[in-house]
Motif scaffolding. Structure first.
Motif, short mmCIF file in Angstrom:
data_model
loop_
_atom_site.label_atom_id
_atom_site.label_comp_id
_atom_site.label_asym_id
_atom_site.label_seq_id
_atom_site.Cartn_x
_atom_site.Cartn_y
_atom_site.Cartn_z
N GLY A 99 0.79 -1.24 0.00
CA GLY A 99 0.00 0.00 0.00
C GLY A 99 0.82 1.28 0.00
N LYS A 100 2.14 1.16 -0.21
CA LYS A 100 2.99 2.37 -0.19
C LYS A 100 3.27 2.78 -1.63
CE LYS A 100 4.96 1.09 4.22
NZ LYS A 100 6.06 0.40 4.90
N LEU A 101 2.57 3.80 -2.08
CA LEU A 101 2.63 4.17 -3.49
C LEU A 101 3.66 5.26 -3.75
CD1 LEU A 101 -1.17 4.21 -4.45
CD2 LEU A 101 0.42 2.28 -4.33
N THR A 102 4.44 5.06 -4.82
CA THR A 102 5.35 6.10 -5.28
C THR A 102 4.75 6.86 -6.46
OG1 THR A 102 6.43 4.50 -6.75
CG2 THR A 102 7.43 4.85 -4.58
N SER A 103 3.78 6.23 -7.14
CA SER A 103 3.21 6.84 -8.34
C SER A 103 1.75 6.45 -8.46
CB SER A 103 3.92 6.33 -9.61
OG SER A 103 5.24 5.97 -9.36
N ILE A 104 0.94 7.40 -8.88
CA ILE A 104 -0.47 7.10 -9.18
C ILE A 104 -0.89 8.07 -10.28
CG2 ILE A 104 -1.21 8.49 -7.18
CD1 ILE A 104 -3.69 6.59 -7.05
N ALA A 105 -1.43 7.52 -11.37
CA ALA A 105 -1.79 8.37 -12.52
C ALA A 105 -2.87 7.69 -13.33
CB ALA A 105 -0.56 8.61 -13.40
N LEU A 106 -3.70 8.48 -13.97
CA LEU A 106 -4.71 7.94 -14.87
C LEU A 106 -4.10 7.95 -16.27
CD1 LEU A 106 -7.65 6.93 -14.85
CD2 LEU A 106 -8.36 9.27 -15.37
N ASP A 107 -3.80 6.76 -16.78
CA ASP A 107 -3.08 6.65 -18.07
C ASP A 107 -3.97 6.06 -19.15
OD1 ASP A 107 -0.62 7.51 -17.10
OD2 ASP A 107 0.16 5.49 -16.77
N PRO A 108 -3.73 6.40 -20.42
CA PRO A 108 -4.36 5.65 -21.51
C PRO A 108 -3.87 4.20 -21.45
CG PRO A 108 -3.26 7.64 -22.33
CD PRO A 108 -2.84 7.48 -20.89
N ILE A 109 -4.76 3.26 -21.71
CA ILE A 109 -4.39 1.85 -21.59
C ILE A 109 -3.28 1.49 -22.58
CG2 ILE A 109 -6.11 0.86 -23.17
CD1 ILE A 109 -6.32 -1.02 -20.28
N GLU A 110 -3.21 2.20 -23.67
CA GLU A 110 -2.17 1.93 -24.68
C GLU A 110 -0.77 2.17 -24.11
OE1 GLU A 110 -4.97 3.57 -25.26
OE2 GLU A 110 -5.95 2.42 -26.86
N LYS A 111 -0.68 2.94 -23.02
CA LYS A 111 0.63 3.26 -22.45
C LYS A 111 1.22 2.10 -21.64
CE LYS A 111 2.60 7.21 -20.04
NZ LYS A 111 2.31 8.34 -19.16
N LYS A 112 0.43 1.05 -21.36
CA LYS A 112 0.92 -0.03 -20.46
C LYS A 112 2.05 -0.89 -21.03
CE LYS A 112 -0.53 2.01 -18.18
NZ LYS A 112 0.23 2.64 -17.12
N PRO A 113 2.26 -1.28 -22.27
CA PRO A 113 1.34 -1.07 -23.39
C PRO A 113 0.38 -2.24 -23.56
CG PRO A 113 3.46 -1.85 -24.22
CD PRO A 113 3.56 -1.79 -22.72
#
Ligand code: SF4
Length: 277
Positions: free
Chosen positions: A40-54
């Motif tokens: 549960g210790k997050l360094t990053s959280i962002a709403l990304d386009p799914i294509e970026k995963k990719p």
């Protein structure tokens, strides 16, 4: 002399004394049990386009709430996310503690922005697989989707714990030689077994970052593509271009070579995509 315990998560099988931390910097022996220290210790959280995963063939055009913590069980000198992957808890002053229930609330709050669920990504998610498992269960109960982005260098019992909750994965196949994987601190057979166990139960796309001097051989790509096709020729393969990063200073991968690699893979696979070109 204090007792040690062995971590079951990956082929390193670190043997840890009470309070000591594994090679991945994210698992600790606590009261004789090895657990994720990054739960549960997050360094990053962002709403990304799914294509970026990719992911090119899983809910295209949608967004996914993407979260990462710290730690990784490989030691790639060209790591694209080394600031969180090659780091331990002591390197951060701004870790955000988010329980699975809270993360689900954040995911629900972004449905109106096109969010379809949660992606476990950025660092190696499986070194903290307990958080993935607990969150992914709640996400499914809420009717949303889970995406795992992983190096696949994990043992099958760990995969089996989370696979029922994972809807799509992007799995790195970093090279197709045992020697190449050894240089990165991983194990090719483990990753192949991981892909084999995953693709029939979850949507799977594979990514190979082409790094000069590691996996830029047409021969190796031919073997890799033939093996993926032996599982299913419709598994998408992302062949992505390397740029200098972290400790690796070779020039970026030659564009013409990228095109040749795509042509070789395309002899076996129906869906080959170039990335970072
Ligand atoms: S997950 Fe981490 S602690 Fe566990 S065996 Fe792998 S490197 Fe070691």
């Amino acid at each position: 002399m204090s007792e040690t315990s062995v971590c079951p998560v990956c082929p390193h099988h670190c043997r840890l004394f009470e309070g000591s931390i594994g090679l991945c910097r994210a698992r600790i022996n606590r009261d004789g049990k090895i657990v994720g220290s990054n739960y549960g210790k997050l360094t990053s959280i962002a709403l990304d386009p799914i294509e970026k995963k990719p992911l090119a063939f899983f809910h295209p055009g949608s967004m996914i709430l993407s979260v990462g913590s710290y730690g990784c069980n490989l030691s790639c000198p060209f790591c694209q996310n080394y600031d969180i992957a090659a780091a331990g808890e002591q390197h951060f002053t701004d870790l955000r503690s988010v329980a699975p229930e809270k993360l689900l609330e954040i995911a629900k709050d972004t449905i109106s922005e096109g969010n379809i669920g949660i992606a476990y990504t950025y660092n190696e998610a499986l070194v903290g697989y307990e958080f993935v498992r607990d969150t992914a269960k709640l996400v499914h109960e809420a009717g949303m989707l889970n995406v795992l982005v992983t190096n696949g260098n994990a043992c099958l019992p760990i995969l089996e714990e989370i696979l029922p909750y994972i809807d799509a994965m992007n799995i790195d196949l970093k090279c197709f030689t045992g020697e190449g994987y050894r240089k990165l601190g991983g194990d090719l057979d483990t990753v192949m077994d991981f892909i084999k166990a995953s693709y029939q139960q979850s949507h799977v796309e594979i990514t190979s970052l082409i790094v000069p001097g590691l996996n830029d051989s047409l021969d190796d790509m031919e073997k890799e593509a033939a093996w993926i096709a032996s599982l299913d020729p419709d598994i998408p393969l992302h062949i992505t271009r390397y740029f200098p990063r972290y400790k690796y200073r070779e020039a970026p991968t030659d564009i013409n070579l990228m095109k040749e690699l795509k042509a070789v893979a395309g002899k076996y696979l129906n869906r080959v995509l170039l990335g970072n070109v």
